[in-house]
Scaffold this active site. Sequence first.
Site, PDB file in Angstrom:
ATOM      1  N   PRO A 152       0.781  -1.236   0.000  1.00 17.59           N
ATOM      2  CA  PRO A 152       0.000   0.000   0.000  1.00 17.59           C
ATOM      3  C   PRO A 152       0.814   1.288   0.000  1.00 17.59           C
ATOM      4  O   PRO A 152       0.251   2.367   0.189  1.00 17.59           O
ATOM      5  CB  PRO A 152      -0.799  -0.119   1.306  1.00 17.59           C
ATOM      6  N   CYS A 153       2.114   1.221  -0.264  1.00 14.29           N
ATOM      7  CA  CYS A 153       2.905   2.436  -0.091  1.00 14.29           C
ATOM      8  C   CYS A 153       2.502   3.557  -1.044  1.00 14.29           C
ATOM      9  O   CYS A 153       2.651   4.729  -0.744  1.00 14.29           O
ATOM     10  CB  CYS A 153       4.395   2.128  -0.215  1.00 14.29           C
TER      11      CYS A 153
END
Lengths: 349, 369
Positions: B282-283
């Site tokens: 999810p960065c």
Amino acid sequence: MPIIQFAPFSSLINPTFWHTLTQLKIDVLKLSSDSVPITGSYTYGKTVVDRESGKEIALGSNLGLSGESFDAAHTASPHSVTVKGTLKNFNTIEEFKSSDKAALFNALADELWSSDFPEDGNKFLVLTFADLKKYKYYYWCAFPAFVVKPSWEIGEGGWEGVSSGGSFGEEDLRTIASREEPNAPFFLVRRNAGGKIETTPLIASAYPGFFTDVPEKDRYVAFIDPSSLPQNPGWPLRNLLTYLVRHSAPYTSTAASPATTSPKPPSFNIISWRDTDVPSEDGGKGWKSLLGKVYLPSAPDLGKTSAEVEKVVRWNAIGWERDGKGKMSPRLADLGGMMDPRRLADQAV
Amino acid sequence: MHAIQQQYWAVRDYLAPVLRESKFKEHGRITPEEFVVAGDFLGYKFPVWSWEKGDASKAKDYLPPDKQYLVTRGVPCLRRATSLAYTDADEDAEKLLSFAVDESKDEQGEEWVQTHAGRVVTDPSANPTSIQEIPDLDGPEDNGSPSLPTRELSSLSLGSKDATPAIGTIPDLDEIPDMEEEGLDADDDATANPTPVGASATTSEDEPSKANLLQVRTYDVMITYDKFYQTPRIWLLGYDENRTPLTSSQIFEDVSADHALKTVTIEAFPHSASLQAASVHPCKHASVMKKVIERMNTTVIEQQRLPATKDNGNKRRWLFRRNTGEEKKSGEVEGEEVEGMRVDFYLVVFLKFIASIVPTIEVDSTTAF
């Protein structure tokens, strides 16, 4: 008339099931190979439209097992049916191979035959052997269903769309879709004297009383259908029909008509319910559920008095799951890639 | 090393503060409360999604105990992403963000949603993975030159070992030594033949050619809330057409080439003690979501300013609809006030974004409406 071919159940085992089984084996079962009660669930068969070819692809629902299957308190997600089952885990592959599978299967079938509760009309059996060192899990599922000779047949016209035959209007179908207890695997539908549709879950006390004074054409028995094939209803219908035929007059009525007249061959209006919710108006495809008139060409001998009913020999049952190649053979889940710490480390970024 | 990394993530996750303030329009991040609201909305609009408790010992205290993560099961994946003709990754990225620029069109969402999946599979012979057929159940002899998987399977069933083992695609089937049993089920003419998944549901007149059979995989898709990145996070568990769990390398076949092994990795699923699943890291979620939301917000505001006429034309109109009777839950906004996109839609939008990373997994059931 064509014989109905039922789409067999197939199992779909979530990796969490094997994780939980591993824990159970190490912490609780140890070397015991007692039967463990578990639950599984299935839901409506779906069709998806392939965006490239535009075809509808049948995507039947499987009997799903997961880590929650061991949790007796787990409630099924909405729109799915919970099925009770039995797990038998063997300690060695030899035990697994040499176990008397037919006996286990027949024991379960006997239990089904003698149980009088339609809501438990489907059960399953899972035999497992867990090779914990290699993260390999051998398993074999069975979904007993009773075989009647001669087979069930479908009336002229086959299975047709529930909205196309004129039996149900849009409003009627919405009533059915918004029925209470949508998780009940089987339910009864009737059109009352006022022309309104009424439903009730099929439980032992409901049938056949729910249909008293309802003309035959307005009686419908519905089930949540895990199949999505156009002419093959799902496996649960087999045992539902078995239940219906065993509990329909005149077989169980003590005031049976004289034995001289042979009983009328049983027939039922069956709704194969395949709609999770009301289709949107602009969906274009509308209702996916099917309606069919299902009957036996001749009445099976199920006894006319309650004493005779007791003595009826159990129908033969079938339902072992075939492996990926269609053989009568166990299946293997190889979770090395998802469980082995060394192999996981290799994939780590 | 991997274990240390996982420990590090666990500690970092533990130390990260829980986001309290709503910032979804500014940053693309959401609070746990908003995650629950958006999840409720997703489950309400699309009942295939439901909340799960997960492992009680792994429950996150910033989420309600019975709403730990969202799950949908049996999501179809008809083709491999690798079979889609990827030619120009940059062009795809363009398309992803180019939705809703043309307000005159009635279907703003359309081109954006179907970026990759709308592509036509190129010449199948040039793309061997796309036409791998489902192994023939009746035996190998019906075909002069059986395709790769058929040949492998047939040799396996004959017990010969000289065939090259499949490259990580078929588990060691030959390790089940003659466990086949006879006489368990009597022949039964009332049992439908096992139909390969992927057979057409419509009874078509023409014999479906083998190339049209699809290797339909199914996925269980989970959405968790990632406390560190303050975004939802997607997890995938896959099964092949024989319902055998997919290996990680098989799952990567369903991830668009840009993302496989870069943003999609196999990691410990946070709500289970031992489960490992493929996950989209999810960065970058927050920044992508921010861009998407900004653009959608403009559209939504414009739609809301428009008088609510001819509502039935657009299938996705509910997305732009002002609060009317249908969404009573947060229906306080009345009259002419324009609030833009509500946070309820966050996960719906999020799924459309995820659909671009896993183009052939139909996570975006919202297009079916």
